[in-house]
Design a protein around this motif. Structure first.
Motif, short mmCIF file in Angstrom:
data_model
loop_
_atom_site.label_atom_id
_atom_site.label_comp_id
_atom_site.label_asym_id
_atom_site.label_seq_id
_atom_site.Cartn_x
_atom_site.Cartn_y
_atom_site.Cartn_z
N SER A 56 4.76 -10.43 24.67
CA SER A 56 4.11 -11.71 24.99
C SER A 56 3.87 -11.77 26.49
CB SER A 56 4.98 -12.90 24.62
OG SER A 56 5.76 -12.63 23.52
N LEU A 57 2.86 -12.52 26.86
CA LEU A 57 2.63 -12.74 28.28
C LEU A 57 2.28 -14.20 28.52
CD1 LEU A 57 -0.76 -12.72 28.77
CD2 LEU A 57 -0.37 -10.35 28.16
N ASN A 58 2.40 -14.57 29.75
CA ASN A 58 2.19 -15.95 30.14
C ASN A 58 0.80 -16.09 30.73
OD1 ASN A 58 2.18 -18.43 31.38
ND2 ASN A 58 3.86 -18.00 32.78
N VAL B 143 7.86 -14.72 30.24
CA VAL B 143 8.02 -15.14 28.85
C VAL B 143 9.34 -14.59 28.34
CG1 VAL B 143 7.02 -15.02 26.56
CG2 VAL B 143 5.54 -15.10 28.54
N ILE B 144 10.05 -15.39 27.57
CA ILE B 144 11.36 -14.98 27.08
C ILE B 144 11.49 -15.42 25.63
CG2 ILE B 144 12.43 -17.08 28.02
CD1 ILE B 144 14.89 -15.45 28.64
N MET B 145 12.15 -14.59 24.83
CA MET B 145 12.33 -14.92 23.43
C MET B 145 13.63 -15.74 23.27
SD MET B 145 9.70 -13.44 22.23
CE MET B 145 9.93 -13.78 20.49
N LYS C 245 8.78 -23.15 22.30
CA LYS C 245 7.43 -23.02 21.74
C LYS C 245 7.53 -22.11 20.53
CE LYS C 245 5.37 -23.59 26.24
NZ LYS C 245 4.18 -23.40 27.04
N TYR D 288 -4.40 -14.48 21.61
CA TYR D 288 -3.93 -13.11 21.52
C TYR D 288 -4.61 -12.30 22.62
CZ TYR D 288 -2.18 -14.49 17.01
OH TYR D 288 -1.51 -15.14 16.00
N ASN E 203 9.83 -19.01 21.49
CA ASN E 203 9.80 -18.37 22.80
C ASN E 203 9.49 -19.42 23.84
OD1 ASN E 203 7.15 -18.72 22.08
ND2 ASN E 203 6.68 -16.56 21.99
N THR E 204 9.61 -19.05 25.07
CA THR E 204 9.39 -20.03 26.11
C THR E 204 9.01 -19.32 27.40
OG1 THR E 204 10.26 -22.03 27.13
CG2 THR E 204 11.74 -20.16 27.01
N ILE E 205 8.58 -20.11 28.37
CA ILE E 205 8.27 -19.57 29.68
C ILE E 205 9.32 -20.09 30.65
CG2 ILE E 205 6.57 -19.49 31.54
CD1 ILE E 205 4.41 -19.81 29.42
N VAL F 16 6.79 -19.18 17.84
CA VAL F 16 6.26 -17.84 18.00
C VAL F 16 4.94 -17.74 17.27
CG1 VAL F 16 8.44 -16.65 18.37
CG2 VAL F 16 7.65 -17.05 16.06
N ALA F 17 4.15 -16.77 17.66
CA ALA F 17 2.84 -16.57 17.05
C ALA F 17 3.02 -16.31 15.55
CB ALA F 17 2.14 -15.40 17.71
N ILE G 22 1.77 -19.13 25.94
CA ILE G 22 2.33 -17.84 25.56
C ILE G 22 1.32 -17.11 24.69
CG2 ILE G 22 4.18 -16.69 24.31
CD1 ILE G 22 5.98 -19.01 25.22
N THR H 178 6.44 -9.18 28.14
CA THR H 178 7.81 -9.18 27.61
C THR H 178 7.80 -8.52 26.25
OG1 THR H 178 8.12 -11.27 28.72
CG2 THR H 178 9.76 -10.67 27.09
N GLU I 269 -4.26 -19.96 18.15
CA GLU I 269 -3.31 -19.12 18.88
C GLU I 269 -4.09 -18.13 19.73
OE1 GLU I 269 0.13 -18.76 18.86
OE2 GLU I 269 0.34 -20.65 17.76
N THR J 256 0.31 -13.61 22.66
CA THR J 256 0.86 -12.40 22.05
C THR J 256 -0.08 -11.23 22.36
OG1 THR J 256 1.66 -13.79 20.30
CG2 THR J 256 1.74 -11.44 19.92
N PHE K 272 14.33 -14.65 15.98
CA PHE K 272 13.93 -15.54 17.06
C PHE K 272 13.52 -16.89 16.50
CE2 PHE K 272 12.64 -11.20 18.29
CZ PHE K 272 13.60 -11.01 19.26
N PHE L 41 16.99 -12.74 27.15
CA PHE L 41 16.85 -13.59 25.98
C PHE L 41 17.51 -14.93 26.25
CE2 PHE L 41 16.88 -9.25 24.50
CZ PHE L 41 15.75 -9.22 23.71
#
Lengths: 159, 467
Positions: free
Chosen positions: A60-62, B164-166, B141, A100, B156-158, B143-144, A67, A48, A98, A69, B153, B50
Motif C-alpha cells: 500500500s502507499l499513501n 502506510v501501516i497495517m 481505514k 489502485y 490500515n492507516t496512515i 483494507v481494499a 491509502i 508498505t 477504491e 493498494t 488485518f 504494524f
C-alpha cells in the motif's frame, strides 16, 4: 469487445476514430491504458508490504492521505521481476471507489491513436496477456498492447 | 427511532431522513471521526511496522530468545520449536509475528525480543515482535476489497510520518495460530475453566455513599438497582423499610447515605432466596470490569478493604456485613481478619452463586487465591484436567452430587486424595460434623462463620501461611 473509453461520451478526447492512451512500458513491451481510467501518475513511492497478500499485490502507499493498494503489473502479467534498484512508476486507477496503483517500469507520453491501426488480439497470444489485453495498436516499428484496467484489478474475483 | 436519534446526537453525530412516498426512505447517519480513532501500539517485526489496537494489549514483556540475560528476566522457551513464555507461573502461548506473516528473515541472532501480551476473548497469547515503538492515535481505514481475505488485518492507516501501516487483528492472529481452538488448551490447562479467580476481572458496580466515598461491590451480588421516591420509605420499629414487591424490605444506610435531601433514594437491592434488603447509597456511578485485588484490608466494619478499580482507590463493600445489619440471622457477623501475604490456592465448591460471590473476595482479602466452581461435578472435572489446589472448601447441600459424596469421591483416589477438605454447612452441629469427618472432610465449619473458615484453612494448609 468495447473498452470503457469507448463508452464514455467525451468527444474531445475519444471519437470512433481516435483513442487516447497513456503509454507505459513493462519490460520490453509497450503498453497503454485508456487515459480516462488514469487518475494519477506517480514516481517512485514508498510502498508498505502487505504480508500474506497475493504476490501480485506489492503493498500500500499513501496518496495524499488516501491509502492506495499497489499492484505489481510485472507479477500480474507473469513477467520476471525488475532488476533490483530500478525505480518504478505507477499509474493510479479507480475501481469501485477504491484507488489502485499499477506498478510499471516507466510511464511515457499520452498518445492519440487512430482506430484504423487497432487490431484484435492475435489468437495465438499467450493466455495471461490475452486475458488482460483488449487489443493491439500498430505503431511505427512497435506494437502497443491496450490493457484492460478493470480486468487487471479483478484480483479478488479469481480467488 | 427517537432513541436512535438521541443516542447519535449524544455522541455528536447527526441523522438525516429523506422519504419519498411509495419509494422508500433513506437514512443518513453521520458519526464523528473520533469514533473511528483508536489508540494503537506500533511494533516492528521483520523490518515492517504494524499497529496493534491498544484495547487488546494487556502488557509488554521484554524477553530474550536465548539464555537469560540476567536472573529474573524472561526467556522465550521452545517446546519442539513452539515458543512459550513463563509469565507469572503460567505458560503463555507465543506467536512469532515474523513467522506468522511469513516476513522471512526471522532474525533470531538478535537476542532480545518483545512479547506483546494480548487478550483475545478468554484467551491470552503473546505476540513476539522485534521492536516496540510508541502508541499512536490512528484512524482505522478499511483494507481494499481485494485484501479482505487476509484475516490477519483489521484495517490500515496512515501514520503521522505519512507511511502506510497495517493494523493487526488479534482475533485473526489467534485464529490463524490456533489459540482458542484447542491446541493451546493444554498449555493453559486449568486457566480457562477457572470460573472466577480472585485475580480475574469482575464486573464491579461503583457508587458513592457516606462522605462522598467511592465504593464498589461485585455486580453479581447486586440483585437489582432501584430508585425509590423518598415518601415510600417508612419506618418499622424505628428502622427504615420500604414496600418492595409486596413485601417489606429493610433499608440500611451506609453512614450518611440517607441524607433526606433528594426526592428519590437510590438503592442497591441484595436478594437471596426470598429475603431482600436495600442498601441506601448517594449515587450509583458506573459498572466497570476490573480485577478485584484487595490491597488494603479495611480498618472499619462494612468494608472488605481498598482496591484499585478503574484507576482509583475504591472501598470494596463487605456485603456480608450489611446483610447481617438487615437480617440478624442472615448469617452471623464475625470480625474481619487482616490480609496475609501468602497465596495458597483454594478451590471453593458451592452451588449458590451468591455465596461464591461473597466468599471469593472474602478469602481473597484473607490472602488466598480462590477458584470457585458451582458443583462437585465441575470440581471433579478440574481434578481430571490436572488442576492442583492447596485446599478445598465445599458446601454440603448441593444438587446432583452433595458434599458428602464429593468428599468420599476425593478420598477414594486421584490427585486430590491428600488435600485438606473443609466442609461449609448451615447445620454445623456435632452429628453432622461426625458424618462429615467420616465422609473424609478434614474440618467442618458453619457456613457463615468466615473467621472460622479462614482459621481452619490456615491450620489445615500444609504450606504455613506467613501472617
Amino acid at each position: 469487445m468495447t473498452t470503457n473509453i469507448l463508452e464514455r461520451p467525451d468527444p474531445a478526447l475519444t471519437t470512433e476514430e481516435n483513442q487516447v492512451l497513456v503509454t507505459l512500458t513493462l519490460g520490453e513491451q509497450l503498453c497503454g491504458v485508456p487515459v480516462l481510467a488514469v487518475r494519477d501518475v506517480l514516481g517512485e513511492q514508498t510502498i508498505t508490504r502487505i504480508p500474506l497478500a497475493p504476490p501480485e499485490i506489492a503493498g500500500s502507499l499513501n496518496l495524499r492521505g488516501r491509502i492506495v493498494t499497489a499492484i505489481d503489473l510485472r507479477q500480474r502479467l507473469r513477467l520476471p521481476p525488475p532488476p533490483p534498484g530500478q525505480p518504478r512508476m505507477s499509474v493510479v486507477a479507480d475501481q469501485g471507489g477504491e484507488l489502485y496503483a499499477l506498478l510499471v517500469d516507466q510511464v511515457s507520453e499520452v498518445l492519440s491513436l487512430d482506430a484504423s491501426t487497432f487490431e484484435r488480439n492475435p489468437p495465438t497470444l499467450e493466455k495471461t496477456w490475452a486475458a488482460f489485453s483488449t487489443g493491439i495498436f500498430r505503431l511505427d516499428g512497435r506494437l502497443l498492447v491496450v490493457l484492460d484496467v478493470a480486468k487487471l484489478l479483478a484480483l479478488s474475483g479469481e480467488e | 427511532m427517537d432513541v436512535v436519534k438521541t443516542n447519535i446526537e449524544k455522541i455528536g453525530g447527526t441523522i438525516d431522513l429523506k422519504s419519498t412516498v411509495g419509494q422508500g426512505t433513506t437514512f443518513t447517519v453521520k458519526i464523528p471521526l473520533t469514533l473511528a480513532i483508536v489508540s494503537a501500539l506500533i511494533v516492528e517485526a521483520g523490518k515492517e511496522r504494524f499497529a496493534i489496537p491498544q484495547l487488546s494489549v494487556v502488557e509488554l514483556v521484554r524477553a530474550s530468545r536465548g539464555a537469560a540475560l540476567s536472573s529474573g528476566s524472561s526467556v522465550i522457551e521452545r517446546i519442539n520449536d513452539t515458543p512459550v513464555l513463563r509469565l507469572r507461573s503460567r505458560l503463555l502461548p507465543l506467536v512469532s509475528l515474523t513467522e506468522l506473516l511469513a516476513l522471512g528473515s526471522d532474525d533470531r541472532a538478535e537476542d532480545s525480543a518483545h512479547v506483546v501480551v494480548a487478550q483475545v476473548g478468554q484467551h491470552m497469547m503473546g505476540i513476539i515482535v522485534d521492536r516496540v515503538f510508541d502508541t499512536e492515535e490512528i484512524v482505522v481505514k478499511p483494507v481494499a476489497p481485494i485484501l479482505r481475505h487476509v484475516t490477519m488485518f483489521s484495517g490500515n492507516t496512515i501514520l503521522g510520518d505519512g507511511s502506510v501501516i497495517m493494523i493487526l487483528d488479534p482475533n485473526g492472529i489467534a485464529r490463524a495460530s490456533g489459540v482458542g481452538a484447542g491446541s493451546e488448551a493444554k498449555l493453559l490447562r486449568g486457566a480457562p475453566v477457572e470460573a472466577q479467580s480472585s485475580a480475574d476481572k469482575t464486573a464491579m458496580l461503583l457508587f458513592r455513599a457516606g462522605e462522598n466515598q467511592r465504593m464498589a461491590v461485585p455486580l453479581g451480588l447486586v440483585a437489582r438497582l432501584e430508585d425509590i421516591p423518598r415518601e415510600k420509605i417508612e419506618l418499622s420499629c424505628g428502622a427504615p423499610v420500604t414496600q418492595y414487591r409486596g413485601k417489606l424490605m429493610p433499608l440500611i444506610a451506609i453512614d450518611g447515605g440517607d441524607d433526606g435531601q433528594k426526592p428519590t433514594q437510590p438503592l442497591l437491592v441484595f436478594a437471596d432466596g426470598d429475603r431482600t434488603m436495600g442498601l441506601m447509597v448517594d449515587e450509583i456511578v458506573d459498572v466497570v470490569e476490573d480485577s478485584l485485588d484487595i490491597e488494603l484490608a479495611a480498618g472499619r466494619p462494612g468494608l472488605l478493604g481498598t482496591a484499585v478499580i478503574g484507576g482509583q482507590a475504591t472501598d470494596v463493600l463487605d456485603t456480608g456485613y450489611w446483610l447481617t445489619q438487615a437480617w440478624q440471622d442472615w448469617f452471623r457477623s464475625v470480625p474481619r481478619q487482616g490480609t496475609a501475604p501468602g497465596q495458597p490456592h483454594i478451590l471453593l465448591v458451592d452451588d449458590s452463586e451468591f455465596f461464591r460471590q461473597l466468599t471469593v473476595p472474602m478469602l481473597g482479602a484473607a490472602g488466598f487465591r480462590v477458584t470457585a466452581v458451582g458443583s462437585a461435578t465441575e470440581a471433579l472435572r478440574l481434578r481430571d484436567t490436572g488442576c492442583m489446589f492447596d485446599a478445598i472448601v465445599s458446601d454440603i447441600e448441593m444438587p446432583e452430587m452433595d458434599g458428602m459424596q464429593f468428599a468420599r469421591t476425593i478420598r477414594s483416589g486421584g490427585a486430590w486424595v491428600r488435600l485438606p477438605l473443609i466442609a461449609m454447612t448451615a447445620h454445623s452441629d456435632t452429628d453432622n460434623a461426625r458424618a462429615g469427618r467420616e465422609a473424609g472432610f478434614t474440618d467442618y465449619v458453619g457456613k457463615f462463620e468466615r473467621e472460622a473458615l479462614v482459621a481452619s484453612l490456615r491450620t489445615n494448609l500444609t504450606e504455613p501461611v506467613v501472617v
